[in-house]
Write an enzyme that holds these catalytic residues in place. Structure first.
Site, PDB file in Angstrom:
ATOM      1  N   HIS A  47      71.039 -39.359  29.674  1.00 21.48           N
ATOM      2  CA  HIS A  47      69.778 -38.816  29.133  1.00 21.48           C
ATOM      3  C   HIS A  47      69.648 -37.308  29.282  1.00 21.48           C
ATOM      4  O   HIS A  47      68.710 -36.721  28.779  1.00 21.48           O
ATOM      5  CB  HIS A  47      68.590 -39.504  29.792  1.00 21.48           C
ATOM      6  N   GLY A  48      70.564 -36.670  29.993  1.00 18.68           N
ATOM      7  CA  GLY A  48      70.421 -35.225  30.169  1.00 18.68           C
ATOM      8  C   GLY A  48      71.491 -34.700  31.095  1.00 18.68           C
ATOM      9  O   GLY A  48      72.490 -35.370  31.358  1.00 18.68           O
ATOM     10  N   PRO A  85      69.285 -33.768  26.037  1.00 17.74           N
ATOM     11  CA  PRO A  85      68.994 -32.353  26.295  1.00 17.74           C
ATOM     12  C   PRO A  85      69.760 -31.834  27.505  1.00 17.74           C
ATOM     13  O   PRO A  85      70.003 -32.576  28.454  1.00 17.74           O
ATOM     14  CB  PRO A  85      67.488 -32.347  26.555  1.00 17.74           C
ATOM     15  N   GLY A  86      70.120 -30.564  27.449  1.00 17.31           N
ATOM     16  CA  GLY A  86      70.774 -29.921  28.591  1.00 17.31           C
ATOM     17  C   GLY A  86      69.778 -29.019  29.288  1.00 17.31           C
ATOM     18  O   GLY A  86      68.582 -29.280  29.269  1.00 17.31           O
ATOM     19  N   SER A 125      72.355 -28.565  24.218  1.00 17.60           N
ATOM     20  CA  SER A 125      71.967 -29.976  24.198  1.00 17.60           C
ATOM     21  C   SER A 125      72.880 -30.661  23.188  1.00 17.60           C
ATOM     22  O   SER A 125      73.564 -29.985  22.421  1.00 17.60           O
ATOM     23  CB  SER A 125      70.515 -30.118  23.744  1.00 17.60           C
ATOM     24  N   GLY A 143      71.102 -33.712  34.394  1.00 16.54           N
ATOM     25  CA  GLY A 143      71.022 -34.174  35.790  1.00 16.54           C
ATOM     26  C   GLY A 143      71.005 -32.974  36.722  1.00 16.54           C
ATOM     27  O   GLY A 143      71.806 -32.048  36.576  1.00 16.54           O
ATOM     28  N   MET A 176      68.003 -25.097  29.941  1.00 17.64           N
ATOM     29  CA  MET A 176      67.422 -24.177  28.959  1.00 17.64           C
ATOM     30  C   MET A 176      68.330 -22.995  28.597  1.00 17.64           C
ATOM     31  O   MET A 176      68.018 -22.264  27.671  1.00 17.64           O
ATOM     32  CB  MET A 176      66.085 -23.656  29.467  1.00 17.64           C
TER      33      MET A 176
END
Lengths: 484, 141
Positions: free
Chosen positions: A407-408, A381-382, A388, A410, A384
């Site tokens: 995982h994303g 996920p990125g 993502s 950061g 909002m």
């Protein structure tokens, strides 16, 4: 290059090594593109934490960090370390407070054009039905301690038994939504009490639920196997084990700190408190951690089912028309016993993934049969306001990162900085301008979680892609965002 | 204010000070309260007593603040203030007897600003410099 007093050498365009020095047991290795180095390593203590982790007894090969690295506790977020199963340790700091925080992706058969005028209503409907925010509760009736203990043992299976999904969902969840040998006797009453009314709740902070559209497909063949296509509507759920998991981490940090003298490890940070995997304390933590992991999988399963019901009630369409199916559910805060090749020999290790996603390759017997020809979906996920990614695991990940990827996005800015830079801005309007509807319990969360507070997740995902660790499959764009 | 916010990339960090251990703990509890809660102090307060034991002052501070967290999320009881903190050395540990004052949570008078998942040991070190006690505390949010 010297960063915050630590020597770091460029090995390739995306790999940096911290040579072993002092009492480090292994070198450090960080995956970062050159342009990300300044933003990711100079602002805080994350690089020092990579060095600290390299002191863990029994650590193998490298103390690793993914490109979404940022300052955590004990381990940096984005940290990966494997310790020898026989004479290594397990550390709650390598898992984090939110045990089995993770991401779940569900697909639908709906296309963007069909729902583009209904996003606001759909978002409102999901927001009404999924408890969000601090200490959120009440998605389902308050459970008894006995029922919670069942969840701790059976994981997502509890949700399926109680009508929150189908048995196919289990096969499409990492570990089938249940880690074996989870024994509630190792979980405190206090932790159980914190979980009584939290099954099926999203929580707050960076946890979210999103209605997304597949904006771009990079690999048609693999996307087809994942049942993803351009302009398709999908759902992302990001949450974990809630108060129950936080309490388990708290409880065991205390136990392990008190046992410090007994084990006599010389570690540079209290939050790296650990115990030998074969000690009474190590076994107890592993079992309690598994209980929390099972609670988290069950949590995401319930939320997914409630989301499906909300969409269906709002759109008034059949199961077939909705075509709602789980794509995959992955954990990114966990320690797992796995086998990996070390110096050419298959060895049993405990892989700590703290803000890192498992990324197993094609033919792995540990991934669902449906994905065995292509590899495991890696969900990243990125923020909002942007996008993502869905990627896929590779053999290279097995060779280099103990089968792990990022995982994303950061975090880039502190919450205080984010609040300051959001002053005077109408964040709702800015997001609306980009076609994003948002529902949240508080404005403060929106300001703290504003897109600019995060690194561009594309930079993170591309670093892993060009390193060959996980390959891009599809890009998702948010349409409706629910925050706690 | 006996505490100040410090920049932290992912979480919330504060530096607390006090001219005694007791006032340091009180400052820390106020930092916790102000991070987590907005409240109208118009309700009748009730008190609770807790006893904590730890091998270190840092351990005691984490236990004390973690209890306030637990009381809020699980018992729906909001800590507002504390007055009587008694520290004594036992054979193996340090013991803290704390009497704290608070209110039953209700959504009209209390607004939770931030979820503190946990009070961490990271960078916590209680030091006395020229008669002033100080430490950093990082809240995982």
């Amino acid at each position: 290059m010297n960063i915050n007093g630590i020597e770091i050498n460029k090995m390739t365009d995306t790999v940096w090594e911290i040579p072993k020095h002092g009492s480090m047991k292994v070198p450090g290795k960080i995956y970062l593109s050159e342009k990300m180095v300044k933003n990711s390593l100079t602002n805080d203590e994350a690089i020092k934490q990579v060095v600290n982790v390299a002191h863990l007894p029994g650590i193998q090969k490298f103390s690793l960090a993914m490109p979404d690295i940022h300052w955590g506790y004990g381990f940096p977020i984005g940290g990966v370390a494997a310790t020898d199963f026989n004479d290594g340790v397990i550390s709650p700091g390598g898992v984090g407070y939110d045990i089995n925080c993770g991401v779940r992706l569900a697909r639908t058969s709906l296309e963007y054009n069909y729902i583009k005028d209904k996003i606001q209503n759909l978002t409102n409907s999901v927001f009404r039905n999924i408890p969000t925010g601090v200490g959120s509760s009440g998605a389902i009736k308050k459970l008894s301690p006995k029922e919670i203990k069942k969840i701790l043992i059976t994981g997502s299976g509890w949700a399926i038994e109680n009508g929150f999904g189908t048995s196919e969902d289990l096969t499409l969840t990492e570990e089938c939504g249940k880690l074996a040998d989870a024994e509630p006797e190792f979980v405190s009453e206090r932790a159980i009490e914190r979980g009584l009314d939290q099954a099926g709740t999203l929580g707050s902070g960076n946890h979210f639920l999103e209605i997304d559209v597949v904006e771009e497909v990079y690999d048609e063949v693999i996307a087809d196997v994942f049942e993803l296509f351009k302009n398709q509507i999908v759902i992302q759920i990001h949450t974990g084990s809630r108060g129950l998991g936080y309490q388990i981490c708290d409880d065991y940090l205390k136990i392990l700190l008190e046992a410090e003298k007994k084990f006599d490890f010389k570690l540079p940070d209290k939050q790296l408190a650990c115990a030998p995997l074969n000690s009474k304390e190590g076994k107890a933590y592993l079992s309690a951690m598994k209980c929390a992991a099972n609670f988290a999988w069950n949590n995401r399963q319930i939320i997914m089912h409630l989301t499906k019901n909300s969409l269906q009630n709002e759109l008034k369409i059949s199961d077939t028309e909705l075509g709602f199916k789980l794509v995959y559910d992955v954990s990114h805060n966990i320690a797992k016993i796995e086998e990996h090749k070390i110096d050419g020999i298959l060895k049993k290790v405990c892989v700590h993934r703290k803000g890192a996603t498992r990324a197993f390759p094609p033919n792995s017997k540990f991934i669902p049969e449906k994905y065995r020809n292509v590899g495991q979906p890696v969900l990243i996920p990125g923020d909002m306001g942007r996008y993502s990614y869905v990627a896929v695991g590779t053999e290279r990940a097995m060779d280099e990162t103990f089968g792990s990827s990022c995982h994303g996005a950061g975090r880039l800015q502190s919450r205080t900085q984010a609040l300051k830079s959001s002053k005077g801005k109408d964040l709702f309007a800015e997001l609306r301008k980009n076609g994003i509807v948002i529902q949240a319990k508080g404005m403060k969360t929106i300001a703290e979680e504003m897109p600019n507070a995060y690194k561009d997740v594309s930079d993170v995902v591309d670093t892993m892609h060009f390193s060959g660790i996980s390959k891009k499959v599809a890009k998702l764009r948010p349409l409706g965002v629910i925050k706690g | 204010m006996p505490y100040k916010l410090i920049d932290h990339t992912a979480d919330i960090a504060v530096e607390v000070t006090g001219n005694s251990i007791s006032s340091l703990f009180i400052a820390a509890s106020e930092a916790w309260r102000d991070t987590i809660l907005e409240f109208e102090n118009t309700l009748m307060e009730s008190s609770k007593k807790f006893i904590f034991n730890s091998v270190s002052m840092e351990g005691l501070l984490v236990d004390f603040l973690s209890e306030l967290n637990f009381q809020l999320y699980t018992k729906k009881w909001c800590f507002i203030s504390c007055k009587n903190l008694l520290f004594q050395k036992t054979e193996l540990n340090i013991q803290l007897d704390a009497e704290v004052f608070g209110q039953c949570f209700n959504s009209i008078n209390h607004k939770i600003k931030e979820e503190i998942k946990a009070v961490t040991f990271h960078q916590m070190k209680i030091e006395e410099i020229n008669g002033l006690f100080m430490t950093k505390i990082i809240f995982d949010v």
